[in-house]
Structure formats: structure tokens, C-alpha cells
Write an enzyme that holds these catalytic residues in place. Sequence first.
Site, mmCIF file in Angstrom:
data_model
loop_
_atom_site.group_PDB
_atom_site.id
_atom_site.type_symbol
_atom_site.label_atom_id
_atom_site.label_comp_id
_atom_site.label_asym_id
_atom_site.label_seq_id
_atom_site.Cartn_x
_atom_site.Cartn_y
_atom_site.Cartn_z
ATOM 1 N N ASN A 34 0.862 -1.193 0.000
ATOM 2 C CA ASN A 34 0.000 0.000 0.000
ATOM 3 C C ASN A 34 0.898 1.243 0.000
ATOM 4 O O ASN A 34 1.486 1.593 1.022
ATOM 5 C CB ASN A 34 -0.896 -0.059 1.241
ATOM 6 N N LYS B 287 0.464 4.007 2.684
ATOM 7 C CA LYS B 287 1.032 3.767 4.020
ATOM 8 C C LYS B 287 2.474 4.270 4.064
ATOM 9 O O LYS B 287 2.909 4.817 5.080
ATOM 10 C CB LYS B 287 1.019 2.276 4.365
ATOM 11 N N PHE C 155 -6.758 7.845 1.647
ATOM 12 C CA PHE C 155 -7.181 6.642 0.920
ATOM 13 C C PHE C 155 -8.257 5.950 1.741
ATOM 14 O O PHE C 155 -8.693 6.465 2.778
ATOM 15 C CB PHE C 155 -5.985 5.706 0.659
ATOM 16 N N GLY C 156 -8.697 4.794 1.263
ATOM 17 C CA GLY C 156 -9.639 3.972 2.021
ATOM 18 C C GLY C 156 -10.884 4.738 2.441
ATOM 19 O O GLY C 156 -11.549 5.375 1.615
ATOM 20 N N TYR C 157 -11.165 4.691 3.738
ATOM 21 C CA TYR C 157 -12.397 5.286 4.274
ATOM 22 C C TYR C 157 -12.250 6.778 4.585
ATOM 23 O O TYR C 157 -13.165 7.381 5.154
ATOM 24 C CB TYR C 157 -12.819 4.516 5.535
ATOM 25 N N HIS D 260 -3.807 7.454 13.341
ATOM 26 C CA HIS D 260 -3.459 6.185 13.979
ATOM 27 C C HIS D 260 -2.072 5.712 13.524
ATOM 28 O O HIS D 260 -1.266 5.250 14.307
ATOM 29 C CB HIS D 260 -4.531 5.147 13.625
ATOM 30 N N ASP E 280 -0.706 -3.576 10.221
ATOM 31 C CA ASP E 280 -2.065 -3.939 9.854
ATOM 32 C C ASP E 280 -2.963 -2.872 10.447
ATOM 33 O O ASP E 280 -2.782 -2.463 11.592
ATOM 34 C CB ASP E 280 -2.434 -5.324 10.397
HETATM 35 P P1 ITT Z 1 -0.646 -4.228 3.157
HETATM 36 O O1 ITT Z 1 -1.326 -5.401 3.841
HETATM 37 O O2 ITT Z 1 0.173 -4.631 1.975
HETATM 38 O O3 ITT Z 1 0.125 -3.380 4.130
HETATM 39 P P2 ITT Z 1 -3.344 -3.244 2.779
HETATM 40 O O4 ITT Z 1 -3.888 -1.979 2.168
HETATM 41 O O5 ITT Z 1 -3.963 -4.544 2.336
HETATM 42 O O6 ITT Z 1 -1.771 -3.254 2.544
HETATM 43 P P3 ITT Z 1 -4.361 -3.733 5.467
HETATM 44 O O7 ITT Z 1 -4.561 -5.193 5.243
HETATM 45 O O8 ITT Z 1 -3.691 -3.293 6.746
HETATM 46 O O9 ITT Z 1 -3.456 -3.084 4.320
HETATM 47 O O10 ITT Z 1 -5.772 -3.011 5.304
HETATM 48 C C1 ITT Z 1 -5.899 -1.676 5.617
HETATM 49 C C2 ITT Z 1 -7.285 -1.196 5.218
HETATM 50 O O11 ITT Z 1 -7.851 -0.457 6.307
HETATM 51 C C3 ITT Z 1 -7.188 -0.217 4.059
HETATM 52 O O12 ITT Z 1 -7.339 -0.895 2.820
HETATM 53 C C4 ITT Z 1 -8.344 0.718 4.338
HETATM 54 O O13 ITT Z 1 -9.539 0.152 3.869
HETATM 55 C C5 ITT Z 1 -8.377 0.760 5.872
HETATM 56 N N1 ITT Z 1 -7.486 1.834 6.391
HETATM 57 C C6 ITT Z 1 -6.375 1.665 7.181
HETATM 58 N N2 ITT Z 1 -5.778 2.831 7.421
HETATM 59 C C7 ITT Z 1 -6.503 3.755 6.777
HETATM 60 C C8 ITT Z 1 -6.359 5.135 6.633
HETATM 61 O O14 ITT Z 1 -5.323 5.795 7.151
HETATM 62 N N3 ITT Z 1 -7.259 5.783 5.899
HETATM 63 C C9 ITT Z 1 -8.286 5.122 5.333
HETATM 64 N N4 ITT Z 1 -8.498 3.811 5.400
HETATM 65 C C10 ITT Z 1 -7.599 3.117 6.118
#
Ligand code: ITT
Length: 206
Positions: free
Chosen positions: A12, A15, A156-158, A184, A72
Site C-alpha cells: 500500500n 502507508k 485513501f480507504g475510508y 493512527h 495492519d
Molecule cells: P498491506 O497489507 O500490503 O500493508 P493493505 O492496504 O492490504 O496493505 P491492510 O490489510 O492493513 O493493508 O488493510 C488496511 C485497510 O484499512 C485499508 O485498505 C483501508 O480500507 C483501511 N485503512 C487503514 N488505514 C486507513 C487510513 O489511514 N485511511 C483510510 N483507510 C484506512
Amino acid sequence: MTQKILIFGTSNRKKVEETSDLFAKIGITLKSLADFPQGIEVVEDGASFAENAAKKASEQAAFFRTPVMAEDSGLVVDALNGAPGIYSSRFSGENATDASNNALLLEKLSNVPLEQRTAHYVCHIAIAAPSGKILAETEGICRGRIRFEPDGNAGFGYDPLFEVVEYHQTFGRLAPIMKQAISHRSRAARQILQILSGGLSLDKTA
Ligand code: ITT
């Protein structure tokens, strides 16, 4: 200052973007899986953020034969009994995208009033030695609530739905530097920096 390299075992890139400045301040350059296309796929079947972070770090440290940091993270929504939690990235199924996850979250919360839309993000970071031993682990959280509509496209994400109540803004709308101050991920990363600055050696191969 001589730059040291630490592998951040994540695919990701957001991150990495959100943490690399913090590590640079103590002379550590983060390399991600984008720099190592031969990396391995870790099955995230742990029962907690901590278990999944440790599994990602230790399996990759064994593979790369050098210490690896992994994290994670996810969103914990009170009205959904903690969902999506460790399933945040695949909340809406195997082919989930940020858009489909956000749409499902809004749907599940459609009858939930503002005062019950509280949530928090969790980020668990682990650093493992090639033996699999966990050398350091930290956790950070960031509290907020889920908006009724997305706002902004930073992060990203939410993030477009996640409102930091004190700032009346979503992480989608707040400047990235603000997310870096209070997220976080930054909170967990700053605790890792303290451990590293306190003398944890990344040269250990035990
Ligand atoms: P890696 O496992 O390769 O690190 P990943 O994106 O699959 O990458 P995770 O399994 O830890 O990572 O899933 C994290 C999910 O949680 C991410 O896809 C978002 O949906 C949510 N998330 C985590 N941190 C976030 C953030 O800072 N902002 C928005 N959504 C977040």
C-alpha cells in the site's frame, strides 16, 4: 547522518507516503514492496491487527533475511460491532475497491443517526527479525465518526467518510500534513521511532 534502510513490507503506497517523512527524521529510508518485486504474498489470517502485523513482518523478514516492519490497520465502527475491523480492505468482497467499501459502509449505516456513528482507526506496527522474533510493536488509534456522504479525496480507504470531530473535517478533506500529525498510523510510527532512537538495532539478525 548516514541513512539506514528499513523494509516496510507493504504493498500500500499510501502507508509508505504517510510515514516516510517521520522515519527520514531519524535517518531511516523506508523501502516498500514496490522496490522488491520478488516479494512474497502473506496470508492475513490472524484474528487481530496485532497478529496480522506480526505475521506480515516475520514472514517477510525471514524471506528477505533482514528486519522488516509491517503494519495492519483498519476502521472499527461502533454501530457495526467493530466491523469492518481487520477485514477493512476487503469489506465489500475479494475485488473490493475503496469506492465499493465506502458504499457498503454507508449502506450499513443508513439508519444510524449521527451520534451513533462513532468509529476509530487502528494501526498496529511490528518489526520482526529474520528468525521471526518480534523486535518491536506499537499501536496507534485515531477517533472520529462516519459522515453520511463522502467529502474530499485526500488520503485513501475510508478517509472521505471519516470525520475528525475536533476539526469538523474528513481525512479526505484535511491537508495530508494534518493526517500526519494525528492519524493512527503516525501515532504508532512515532512510538516505533522512540524505540529505534532508544537503541533497538536493525542490524540484528537473530
Ligand atoms: P498491506 O497489507 O500490503 O500493508 P493493505 O492496504 O492490504 O496493505 P491492510 O490489510 O492493513 O493493508 O488493510 C488496511 C485497510 O484499512 C485499508 O485498505 C483501508 O480500507 C483501511 N485503512 C487503514 N488505514 C486507513 C487510513 O489511514 N485511511 C483510510 N483507510 C484506512
